[in-house]
Scaffold this motif. Structure first.
Motif, PDB file in Angstrom:
ATOM      1  N   TRP A   1     -44.109  -9.031  -9.846  1.00 24.96           N
ATOM      2  CA  TRP A   1     -43.046  -8.024  -9.890  1.00 24.96           C
ATOM      3  C   TRP A   1     -42.423  -8.049 -11.283  1.00 24.96           C
ATOM      4  O   TRP A   1     -42.518  -9.064 -11.999  1.00 24.96           O
ATOM      5  CB  TRP A   1     -42.012  -8.311  -8.797  1.00 24.96           C
ATOM      6  CG  TRP A   1     -40.956  -7.253  -8.701  1.00 24.96           C
ATOM      7  CD1 TRP A   1     -39.612  -7.412  -8.892  1.00 24.96           C
ATOM      8  CD2 TRP A   1     -41.150  -5.865  -8.391  1.00 24.96           C
ATOM      9  NE1 TRP A   1     -38.967  -6.212  -8.721  1.00 24.96           N
ATOM     10  CE2 TRP A   1     -39.892  -5.244  -8.416  1.00 24.96           C
ATOM     11  CE3 TRP A   1     -42.274  -5.088  -8.101  1.00 24.96           C
ATOM     12  CZ2 TRP A   1     -39.707  -3.892  -8.161  1.00 24.96           C
ATOM     13  CZ3 TRP A   1     -42.104  -3.729  -7.854  1.00 24.96           C
ATOM     14  CH2 TRP A   1     -40.830  -3.149  -7.882  1.00 24.96           C
TER      15      TRP A   1
ATOM     16  N   CYS B   1     -40.345 -14.313  -3.576  1.00 22.11           N
ATOM     17  CA  CYS B   1     -39.505 -13.212  -3.103  1.00 22.11           C
ATOM     18  C   CYS B   1     -40.195 -12.342  -2.066  1.00 22.11           C
ATOM     19  O   CYS B   1     -39.545 -11.561  -1.370  1.00 22.11           O
ATOM     20  CB  CYS B   1     -39.034 -12.376  -4.289  1.00 22.11           C
ATOM     21  SG  CYS B   1     -37.711 -13.214  -5.172  1.00 22.11           S
ATOM     22  N   GLU B   2     -41.531 -12.419  -1.976  1.00 24.07           N
ATOM     23  CA  GLU B   2     -42.194 -11.638  -0.920  1.00 24.07           C
ATOM     24  C   GLU B   2     -42.977 -12.553   0.019  1.00 24.07           C
ATOM     25  O   GLU B   2     -43.914 -12.086   0.676  1.00 24.07           O
ATOM     26  CB  GLU B   2     -43.072 -10.536  -1.534  1.00 24.07           C
ATOM     27  CG  GLU B   2     -44.030 -11.021  -2.599  1.00 24.07           C
ATOM     28  CD  GLU B   2     -44.746  -9.866  -3.298  1.00 24.07           C
ATOM     29  OE1 GLU B   2     -44.077  -8.920  -3.726  1.00 24.07           O
ATOM     30  OE2 GLU B   2     -45.980  -9.925  -3.389  1.00 24.07           O
TER      31      GLU B   2
ATOM     32  N   HIS C   1     -37.327  -6.707   2.922  1.00 27.30           N
ATOM     33  CA  HIS C   1     -38.035  -7.996   2.957  1.00 27.30           C
ATOM     34  C   HIS C   1     -38.008  -8.610   4.361  1.00 27.30           C
ATOM     35  O   HIS C   1     -37.493  -8.004   5.295  1.00 27.30           O
ATOM     36  CB  HIS C   1     -37.466  -8.914   1.877  1.00 27.30           C
ATOM     37  CG  HIS C   1     -37.930  -8.494   0.505  1.00 27.30           C
ATOM     38  ND1 HIS C   1     -38.503  -9.352  -0.391  1.00 27.30           N
ATOM     39  CD2 HIS C   1     -37.952  -7.274  -0.094  1.00 27.30           C
ATOM     40  CE1 HIS C   1     -38.837  -8.691  -1.490  1.00 27.30           C
ATOM     41  NE2 HIS C   1     -38.505  -7.430  -1.331  1.00 27.30           N
TER      42      HIS C   1
ATOM     43  N   ASP D   1     -41.907 -17.922  -7.507  1.00 24.11           N
ATOM     44  CA  ASP D   1     -41.244 -16.678  -7.119  1.00 24.11           C
ATOM     45  C   ASP D   1     -41.791 -16.277  -5.747  1.00 24.11           C
ATOM     46  O   ASP D   1     -42.840 -15.636  -5.638  1.00 24.11           O
ATOM     47  CB  ASP D   1     -41.517 -15.589  -8.166  1.00 24.11           C
ATOM     48  CG  ASP D   1     -40.954 -14.232  -7.741  1.00 24.11           C
ATOM     49  OD1 ASP D   1     -40.462 -14.119  -6.597  1.00 24.11           O
ATOM     50  OD2 ASP D   1     -41.030 -13.286  -8.539  1.00 24.11           O
TER      51      ASP D   1
ATOM     52  N   SER E   1     -29.492 -11.095  -5.467  1.00 22.65           N
ATOM     53  CA  SER E   1     -30.814 -10.469  -5.315  1.00 22.65           C
ATOM     54  C   SER E   1     -31.913 -11.481  -5.622  1.00 22.65           C
ATOM     55  O   SER E   1     -31.643 -12.531  -6.215  1.00 22.65           O
ATOM     56  CB  SER E   1     -30.987  -9.268  -6.275  1.00 22.65           C
ATOM     57  OG  SER E   1     -31.130  -9.723  -7.599  1.00 22.65           O
ATOM     58  N   GLY E   2     -33.130 -11.137  -5.254  1.00 23.72           N
ATOM     59  CA  GLY E   2     -34.271 -11.985  -5.610  1.00 23.72           C
ATOM     60  C   GLY E   2     -34.455 -12.016  -7.120  1.00 23.72           C
ATOM     61  O   GLY E   2     -34.821 -13.044  -7.696  1.00 23.72           O
ATOM     62  N   SER E   3     -34.181 -10.882  -7.760  1.00 23.81           N
ATOM     63  CA  SER E   3     -34.282 -10.829  -9.229  1.00 23.81           C
ATOM     64  C   SER E   3     -33.276 -11.781  -9.851  1.00 23.81           C
ATOM     65  O   SER E   3     -33.582 -12.490 -10.821  1.00 23.81           O
ATOM     66  CB  SER E   3     -33.997  -9.406  -9.729  1.00 23.81           C
ATOM     67  OG  SER E   3     -34.870  -8.504  -9.114  1.00 23.81           O
TER      68      SER E   3
ATOM     69  N   VAL F   1     -46.538 -16.303  -8.105  1.00 21.99           N
ATOM     70  CA  VAL F   1     -46.099 -15.355  -7.072  1.00 21.99           C
ATOM     71  C   VAL F   1     -47.089 -15.413  -5.913  1.00 21.99           C
ATOM     72  O   VAL F   1     -48.253 -15.010  -6.078  1.00 21.99           O
ATOM     73  CB  VAL F   1     -46.073 -13.902  -7.621  1.00 21.99           C
ATOM     74  CG1 VAL F   1     -45.662 -12.922  -6.534  1.00 21.99           C
ATOM     75  CG2 VAL F   1     -45.166 -13.775  -8.824  1.00 21.99           C
TER      76      VAL F   1
ATOM     77  N   SER G   1     -36.056 -13.436  -1.697  1.00 17.50           N
ATOM     78  CA  SER G   1     -35.261 -12.200  -1.716  1.00 17.50           C
ATOM     79  C   SER G   1     -34.850 -11.817  -0.304  1.00 17.50           C
ATOM     80  O   SER G   1     -35.630 -11.964   0.641  1.00 17.50           O
ATOM     81  CB  SER G   1     -36.108 -11.069  -2.318  1.00 17.50           C
ATOM     82  OG  SER G   1     -35.525  -9.821  -2.050  1.00 17.50           O
TER      83      SER G   1
END
Ligand code: PLP
Length: 435
Positions: free
Chosen positions: A128, A201-202, A228, A199, A94-96, A173, A223
């Protein structure tokens, strides 16, 4: 096709797999429809970007019993990293997890100048949850700073103001796909000797001055979650240009063993006598993706460009349509020198707006347009933060305003011209009451 026929078809080799594919495609076409229906309009926040091709690749892995991380994951890592100009990519679940791995690697004792417990890492308030949680999980102290209200990204001036004697890193981010002001941030990190973690992820597919996001610091993360830019259902990747960090990410991703490093023999020479498959040189998690996810990634990546083009077209359309409301609300400005990959489309009401965010969201929701808050709003305001040491720098007034007065709606590849004008029409219909 019945289950036993499917298995029979699969066991018949390539021709059998063709039959399996035809039946998946037929089933998909008969049972799914994500196109906009003007008679029963609904614009969801997300729709799946995968279809029969991706499902077939996953099914093939299962039919061949190649399900745990293997060659497909490895080749997808190479494909992904080289596509965006990163030297190395380490896929995970996962991105997390990608964020956790990035922070864990930089705070691991084998890393040169590693982050020590209690060291501070500056993060934007508009982030996030799992941008910030890995810092806490690795015994670091988040320092939360405000955003630039125009771009919604971390404000470089606020970074500079927040730096103290314990500050060792910045974690940024690029919000909703809008790259941060990288010239300013890289300059601050150099001047203050700070590590940079991105980060992203988006923000897959976004660039700053021609360079992909995720390639400005020590480690970048992305992510592949269902909603996404591209998906492997769940999934993520950490990217880096540092060979040692790449190896460490591989060790930490799976149990602390050396199997997936570039040169496992190196460790055996260092620690002779161990079974090469079971030499544990560090602590580790199990954050591995499955082979099915690697296989799906191969099919999704070539589609990314088209997906982003739709998102960009839609965003420009709405920016144009809603320009007349700019005295009552703000829309995200693209950072100078950047290309935005428009993960979502957001707006924040100004204090002059004669209506509440719930009123406009309610109007859109009633027209079948799903809405949501912008990321987490102000992460420092969430209950979990009270449990752990952290520092807030400044008043976070812009992040708090985004939390209170901001919202977004879906901007994905299924938002077709009819769907986007449905949104625009309903938005304007609401605004007419106040003109
Ligand atoms: C900025 C940011 N970081 C991390 C994540 C977590 O990614 P995942 O859902 O794949 O765990 C997200 C998810 O949307 C995100 O927006």
């Amino acid at each position: 096709m019945s289950q036993s026929n499917l298995l029979k078809a699969a066991s018949e080799g390539t021709a059998g797999l063709d039959a399996v594919y035809s039946s998946i495609e037929q089933y998909w076409n008969e049972t799914t429809n994500f196109s906009f229906n003007a008679k029963a309009p609904i614009v969801r926040l997300h729709e799946p970007s995968f279809g029969p091709e991706e499902i077939m690749e996953a099914v093939k892995c299962m039919l061949q019993t190649k399900v745990t991380m293997g060659e497909k994951v490895k080749s997808f890592e190479h494909l992904y990293a080289s596509h965006f100009g990163h030297k190395y990519g380490v896929m995970n679940n996962s991105g997390s997890s990608a964020n956790l791995l990035a922070v864990a690697a930089l705070s691991n004792p084998v890393t040169r100048d590693y982050l020590r417990p209690g060291d501070e890492v500056i993060v934007p308030a508009l982030a996030w949850s799992t941008t910030v949680w890995p810092l806490i999980q690795c015994n670091l102290t988040p320092v939360v700073v405000d955003i630039d209200p125009k771009t919604l990204n971390i404000d470089p001036n606020e970074i500079e103001k927040a730096i103290g004697p314990k500050t060792r890193a910045v974690m940024i981010v690029p919000v909703y796909g809008n790259p941060c002001d990288m010239d300013a941030i890289v300059d601050i990190c150099k001047r203050h000797n700070l590590l940079l973690i991105e980060d992203c992820c988006e923000s897959m597919g976004a660039t700053y001055k021609g360079k992909s996001v995720g390639s400005f610091g020590s480690v970048g993360t992305f992510s592949f979650y269902y909603s996404h830019h591209i998906t492997t259902l769940e999934g993520g990747i950490t990217v880096t240009d540092d060979s040692d960090i790449d190896d460490l990410l591989r060790i930490l991703r799976a149990h602390g063993w050396t199997r997936e490093t570039k040169d496992p023999q190196k460790y055996l020479k260092q620690y002779p006598g161990f079974d090469p498959r079971f030499v544990f040189v560090n602590v580790g998690y199990n954050l591995r993706p499955t082979e099915l996810q690697g296989a799906m990634g191969h099919v999704q990546l070539p589609k990314l460009k088209g997906f982003i083009e739709t998102r960009r077209d839609n965003a420009h359309y709405w920016l144009n349509e809603f320009a007349e409301f700019r005295d009552l609300m703000t829309f995200q400005d693209t950072t100078e020198g950047a290309t935005h990959s428009w993960f979502g489309f957001s707006t924040t009401l100004s204090s002059k707006a004669p209506f509440s965010v719930n009123e406009i969201r309610g109007h859109l929701e009633a027209a079948g347009i799903e809405t949501r808050p912008i990321i987490c709003g102000n992460i420092a305001a969430h209950p979990a933060m009270k449990l752990y040491p952290h520092r807030v720098s400044g008043d976070l007034k812009y992040s708090s305003a985004v939390m209170k007065n901001g919202f977004s709606f879906g901007n994905h590849h299924f938002v077709c011209p009819e769907a986007r004008s449905h949104i625009s029409r309903n938005f304007k219909e609401f605004m007419k009451k106040f003109s």
